[in-house]
Write an enzyme that holds these catalytic residues in place. Structure first.
Site, PDB file in Angstrom:
ATOM      1  N   LYS A  15      30.556  11.046 -28.677  1.00 48.95           N
ATOM      2  CA  LYS A  15      31.200  10.796 -27.581  1.00 48.95           C
ATOM      3  C   LYS A  15      32.885  11.327 -27.588  1.00 48.95           C
ATOM      4  CE  LYS A  15      28.360   6.969 -26.469  1.00 48.95           C
ATOM      5  NZ  LYS A  15      28.263   5.399 -25.935  1.00 48.95           N
ATOM      6  N   ASN A 118      32.202   3.696 -28.627  1.00 45.52           N
ATOM      7  CA  ASN A 118      31.283   3.515 -29.936  1.00 45.52           C
ATOM      8  C   ASN A 118      30.866   4.727 -30.525  1.00 45.52           C
ATOM      9  OD1 ASN A 118      29.270   3.995 -27.913  1.00 45.52           O
ATOM     10  ND2 ASN A 118      28.348   2.242 -28.014  1.00 45.52           N
ATOM     11  N   GLU A 132      16.106  12.656 -21.917  1.00 46.35           N
ATOM     12  CA  GLU A 132      17.573  13.132 -22.288  1.00 46.35           C
ATOM     13  C   GLU A 132      17.676  14.745 -22.536  1.00 46.35           C
ATOM     14  OE1 GLU A 132      18.894  10.196 -24.921  1.00 46.35           O
ATOM     15  OE2 GLU A 132      18.714   8.551 -23.361  1.00 46.35           O
TER      16      GLU A 132
HETATM   17  P1  CMP Z   1      25.182   4.099 -25.712  1.00 46.25           P
HETATM   18  O1  CMP Z   1      24.151   3.866 -26.592  1.00 46.25           O
HETATM   19  O2  CMP Z   1      25.794   5.326 -25.062  1.00 46.25           O
HETATM   20  O3  CMP Z   1      24.600   3.364 -24.236  1.00 46.25           O
HETATM   21  C1  CMP Z   1      25.150   2.698 -23.164  1.00 46.25           C
HETATM   22  C2  CMP Z   1      26.512   2.559 -23.328  1.00 46.25           C
HETATM   23  O4  CMP Z   1      27.171   1.846 -22.433  1.00 46.25           O
HETATM   24  C3  CMP Z   1      26.676   2.114 -24.666  1.00 46.25           C
HETATM   25  O5  CMP Z   1      26.339   2.969 -25.807  1.00 46.25           O
HETATM   26  C4  CMP Z   1      28.293   1.625 -24.675  1.00 46.25           C
HETATM   27  O6  CMP Z   1      29.085   2.971 -24.717  1.00 46.25           O
HETATM   28  C5  CMP Z   1      28.231   1.193 -23.275  1.00 46.25           C
HETATM   29  N1  CMP Z   1      28.182  -0.165 -23.129  1.00 46.25           N
HETATM   30  C6  CMP Z   1      27.112  -1.083 -23.245  1.00 46.25           C
HETATM   31  N2  CMP Z   1      27.345  -2.065 -23.083  1.00 46.25           N
HETATM   32  C7  CMP Z   1      28.572  -2.382 -22.942  1.00 46.25           C
HETATM   33  C8  CMP Z   1      29.392  -3.550 -22.462  1.00 46.25           C
HETATM   34  N3  CMP Z   1      28.982  -4.705 -22.574  1.00 46.25           N
HETATM   35  N4  CMP Z   1      30.649  -3.235 -22.090  1.00 46.25           N
HETATM   36  C9  CMP Z   1      31.148  -1.813 -22.262  1.00 46.25           C
HETATM   37  N5  CMP Z   1      30.399  -0.795 -22.466  1.00 46.25           N
HETATM   38  C10 CMP Z   1      29.139  -1.013 -22.854  1.00 46.25           C
END
Ligand code: CMP
Length: 141
Positions: A15, A118, A132
């Site tokens: 990311k 993350n 995807e």
């Molecule tokens: P990802 O695995 O890319 O899938 C969905 C994304 O949404 C996740 O990683 C985080 O980057 C984001 N995400 C999921 N839950 C939350 C949350 N409660 N608050 C903020 N971002 C979130």
């Protein structure tokens, strides 16, 4: 399993936070050292339309607008990894969504303090991986 087991594919996004922090090599190196195969890799941006498609299951969630801003806010690395049970292995390697709660030894557990920023996305099932990969790398279809 033997190395002759049929390879499974998964989509990984390194990311924009990881790219900004200079962690492409750190993250890619972990996957390479594990023995996963990089089938495709590109540095590119995610535009608004691709964000809505990629995160279709999240577009109605409260956290989606800031997530979309974050994911479209800078270059990212998209890659297709393959190997025996690659979906499950990569999910285990990246750790829980919230970096503050992810287990030490995982990418997020070692390197992230956020549940949004993350560092990595990885497909959560073989069906998600197929969807995807078709979005990001239609030429691999
Ligand atoms: P990802 O695995 O890319 O899938 C969905 C994304 O949404 C996740 O990683 C985080 O980057 C984001 N995400 C999921 N839950 C939350 C949350 N409660 N608050 C903020 N971002 C979130």
């Amino acid at each position: 399993m033997s190395s002759t087991s049929p390879a499974e594919r998964t989509l990984v996004l390194i990311k924009p936070d990881a790219v900004r922090r200079g962690l492409i090599g750190e993250i890619t190196g972990r996957f390479e050292r594990k023995g996963l195969h990089i089938e495709a890799m590109v540095l590119r941006a995610m535009d608004a339309q691709l964000a809505d498609q990629h995160y279709a299951e999240h577009v109605e969630r409260d956290f989606y607008p800031p997530l979309k801003d974050f994911m479209t806010g800078g270059p990212l690395v998209a890659m297709v990894l393959s190997g025996d049970t690659a979906v499950e292995i990569v999910r285990a390697m990246i750790g829980a969504t919230d970096g503050r709660k992810a287990t030490a030894g995982t990418i997020r557990g070692d390197l992230s303090m956020s549940n949004r920023e993350n560092l990595v996305h990885a497909s959560d099932s073989a069906a998600s991986a197929a969807r995807e990969i078709a979005l990001w790398f239609p030429e691999l279809g």
